[in-house]
Design a protein around this motif. Structure first.
Motif, mmCIF file in Angstrom:
data_model
loop_
_atom_site.group_PDB
_atom_site.id
_atom_site.type_symbol
_atom_site.label_atom_id
_atom_site.label_comp_id
_atom_site.label_asym_id
_atom_site.label_seq_id
_atom_site.Cartn_x
_atom_site.Cartn_y
_atom_site.Cartn_z
ATOM 1 N N GLN A 69 0.151 -2.179 1.026
ATOM 2 C CA GLN A 69 0.131 -3.271 1.989
ATOM 3 C C GLN A 69 -0.800 -2.997 3.157
ATOM 4 O O GLN A 69 -1.344 -3.921 3.757
ATOM 5 C CB GLN A 69 1.553 -3.518 2.500
ATOM 6 C CG GLN A 69 2.488 -4.045 1.425
ATOM 7 C CD GLN A 69 3.943 -3.994 1.865
ATOM 8 O OE1 GLN A 69 4.240 -4.066 3.048
ATOM 9 N NE2 GLN A 69 4.856 -3.854 0.904
ATOM 10 N N TRP A 70 -1.012 -1.730 3.480
ATOM 11 C CA TRP A 70 -1.907 -1.353 4.576
ATOM 12 C C TRP A 70 -3.097 -0.630 3.967
ATOM 13 O O TRP A 70 -3.985 -1.256 3.411
ATOM 14 C CB TRP A 70 -1.123 -0.502 5.568
ATOM 15 C CG TRP A 70 -1.882 -0.117 6.798
ATOM 16 C CD1 TRP A 70 -2.981 -0.732 7.317
ATOM 17 C CD2 TRP A 70 -1.598 0.987 7.652
ATOM 18 N NE1 TRP A 70 -3.391 -0.087 8.449
ATOM 19 C CE2 TRP A 70 -2.553 0.969 8.690
ATOM 20 C CE3 TRP A 70 -0.618 1.983 7.672
ATOM 21 C CZ2 TRP A 70 -2.574 1.923 9.719
ATOM 22 C CZ3 TRP A 70 -0.625 2.914 8.701
ATOM 23 C CH2 TRP A 70 -1.582 2.879 9.699
ATOM 24 N N ILE A 100 -0.878 -3.409 9.334
ATOM 25 C CA ILE A 100 -1.106 -4.541 8.432
ATOM 26 C C ILE A 100 -1.565 -5.753 9.220
ATOM 27 O O ILE A 100 -2.511 -6.460 8.830
ATOM 28 C CB ILE A 100 0.178 -4.863 7.642
ATOM 29 C CG1 ILE A 100 0.551 -3.694 6.718
ATOM 30 C CG2 ILE A 100 0.002 -6.146 6.826
ATOM 31 C CD1 ILE A 100 1.912 -3.840 6.073
ATOM 32 N N GLY A 113 -5.028 -5.552 8.077
ATOM 33 C CA GLY A 113 -4.865 -6.118 6.745
ATOM 34 C C GLY A 113 -4.746 -5.005 5.724
ATOM 35 O O GLY A 113 -4.530 -3.841 6.046
ATOM 36 N N SER A 114 -4.886 -5.358 4.456
ATOM 37 C CA SER A 114 -4.800 -4.400 3.361
ATOM 38 C C SER A 114 -6.180 -4.189 2.758
ATOM 39 O O SER A 114 -6.987 -5.116 2.696
ATOM 40 C CB SER A 114 -3.843 -4.910 2.274
ATOM 41 O OG SER A 114 -3.923 -4.115 1.114
ATOM 42 N N LEU A 118 1.712 -9.445 -0.197
ATOM 43 C CA LEU A 118 0.623 -8.552 0.225
ATOM 44 C C LEU A 118 -0.709 -9.278 0.141
ATOM 45 O O LEU A 118 -1.533 -9.226 1.061
ATOM 46 C CB LEU A 118 0.601 -7.307 -0.662
ATOM 47 C CG LEU A 118 -0.483 -6.242 -0.453
ATOM 48 C CD1 LEU A 118 -0.025 -4.920 -1.029
ATOM 49 C CD2 LEU A 118 -1.809 -6.631 -1.102
ATOM 50 N N GLY A 167 -1.814 -9.596 3.777
ATOM 51 C CA GLY A 167 -2.738 -8.483 4.012
ATOM 52 C C GLY A 167 -4.179 -8.778 3.666
ATOM 53 O O GLY A 167 -5.082 -8.056 4.111
#
Length: 487
Positions: free
Chosen positions: A215-216, A262, A266-267, A386, A390
């Motif tokens: 997710q990160w 996140i 974002g991812s 996600l 993300g």
């Protein structure tokens, strides 16, 4: 089949048995491959008192038809560093992902300036248990599995990559069931006659930590692990007995570091291999123009080479954090009691081995669709939040590539260049590749409606979500639906 043997002779990793000679010299260079000599020299620099470490050796070498790409895995006893709160541990080093021989028996020799073979070897640091006199050998089997993934997919690992294994790494009841990869904290890059070799360390993590990395990003979670001594500490040592995640040890890490990361970053996970499918609800499935089943003669249409290259390039666009595609999850399969990679690889997520251009690219037109139905298994569906939060809310894109066929689904935001889906026509297909453009407003609404995807333990299949005014439907289905060849 592998055997454990003491190192010492040239094939096992030492210049001369019991010689104690320095790493820069070897008495029998003809018997001691130069590439292996370079890696062994770096090991001797770290462990001058262990010239003959125990090794797990491939009995039948890969270049002779054996199943294991790594010729050897050396196992050293590392005393740690009490001043840094680094515990005593076993240190494993692979030999075989780089070019050991320079004669094209395994790797193509491309010169001394670039990477040697795949350009890296794997390492692993396992906490030594009290009273343990010899290193366990299961990490060598794990490293062989990852090496098979690399050889079969021809994709290299990079620091920050994550590996979804879905099984305790040592086949026990441990919570350590996945891996992150990072630079080894002690081993320095080596220049060999066949190119440069770096050392990537495997770090065992819990499922919750893997999800946070997805997710990160992997580097962020690695930094958190370094700050928690029992979860890895500065040298990221894996403790298979660890019973708590870093978020259970320090609940503030989730909210203050991961959630904030996140939201801010974002991812950097741009795509995954998945069990997925899509239907064009704009036309009946028996229509000859159906995007998934057009045939010429008896040959089904598949993604052309030009399509797969465009998917690859689309995934590479807009990655402000990473300029490379990120490693998709690897799903482990158990065979003969070992965890072997059934690796949907980074290549698999971007292109298919069967993606020959059965139909010329120019004969496949891009079609605008009025209504679509997306289908995912539960694991893939759990990544939709996600994808939305993300990736799309940060102006990026996210691709699902089917592991059971040529189907690909790419979600794009309005800021992604090169997409053939537009705000006017948000659903568009080029052969079996579907693109879906979602506005920020719609993404926010979907996140609210899909909130229960974050609680898989309360999830009952099948599950359907529908947005009639958008003419979009999403179904989360059992794995068996995708395993059925008639699906």
């Amino acid at each position: 089949m592998e055997g454990v043997r003491p190192g010492g002779g040239p094939p096992a990793g030492g210049p001369v048995s019991g010689s104690g000679s320095g790493s820069g010299s070897g008495s029998f260079p003809s018997l001691f491959p130069p590439g292996l000599h370079g890696i062994y020299g770096e090991c001797r620099r770290l462990y001058p008192d262990q010239p003959n470490p125990l090794q797990v050796t491939a009995i039948l070498k890969y270049w002779l038809g054996g199943p294991d790409p790594l010729d050897y895995v050396s196992m050293y006893r590392n005393l740690g560093n009490p001043a840094l709160n680094v515990p005593e541990h076993w240190h494993y080093v692979s030999f075989g992902l780089s070019d050991l021989y320079g004669d094209n028996r395994v790797h193509e020799f491309t010169g001394t300036d670039g990477p040697s073979g795949f350009g890296f070897e794997l390492t692993f640091r396992l906490k030594r248990e009290t009273g343990e006199s010899a290193p366990p050998t299961w990490p060598a089997e794990l490293m062989q599995g990852l090496a098979r993934y690399v050889f079969q997919s021809e994709n290299t690992f990079c620091s920050g990559d994550h590996v979804s294994w879905h099984s305790p790494l040592d086949n026990s009841e441990s919570r350590i069931q996945h891996m992150l990869l990072t630079e080894d904290p002690q081993m320095q890059p080596v220049q060999t006659p066949f190119g440069v070799v770096t050392f990537l360390q495997i770090v065992g993590v819990c499922t919750e930590e893997l999800h946070a990395a997805q997710q990160w990003n992997g580097q962020g979670i690695l930094e958190l692990l370094r700050t928690v001594p029992v979860a890895g500490g500065p040298w990221l040592i894996t403790d298979m007995r660890r019973g708590e995640t870093i978020f259970e040890i320090d609940p503030h890490l989730q909210q203050e570091r991961v959630d904030k990361g996140i939201e801010t970053d974002g991812s950097n996970l741009s795509g995954v291999s998945a069990k997925c499918a899509w239907d064009d609800l704009s036309r009946p499935p028996e229509d000859d123009e159906d995007s998934r089943s057009i045939c010429i003669g008896t040959q089904p249409r598949r993604l052309s080479g030009k399509d797969t290259e465009q998917i690859r390039e689309t995934l590479r666009r807009g990655l402000e954090i990473n300029s490379k595609p990120v490693l998709p999850p690897i799903n482990a399969q158990r065979q003969n009691g070992l965890n072997l990679d059934r690796a949907p690889s980074r290549k698999d997520s971007l292109e298919s081995e069967s993606s020959a251009a059965i139909i010329p690219h120019e004969l496949i037109r891009t079609r605008q669709l009025e209504s679509v139905h997306l289908k995912f298994n539960q694991e893939s569906g759990a990544l939709i939040p996600l994808c939305l939060r993300g990736r799309l809310l940060h102006g990026r894109h996210f691709t699902y590539k089917s592991i059971t066929g040529d189907t690909a689904i790419t979600f794009v935001s309005t800021g992604v260049e090169g997409a053939f889906a537009t705000e006017e026509h948000p659903y568009a297909a080029h052969g079996p590749w579907l693109q879906i453009l979602l506005t920020e407003e719609f993404v926010e609404r979907m996140l609210e409606d899909l909130e229960d995807l974050n609680s898989p333990e309360e999830f009952k299949l099948p599950k359907e979500y529908s947005w009639p005014e958008k003419k979009l439907k999403v179904s989360i289905l059992p794995d068996a639906v995708f395993d059925n060849p008639l699906h």
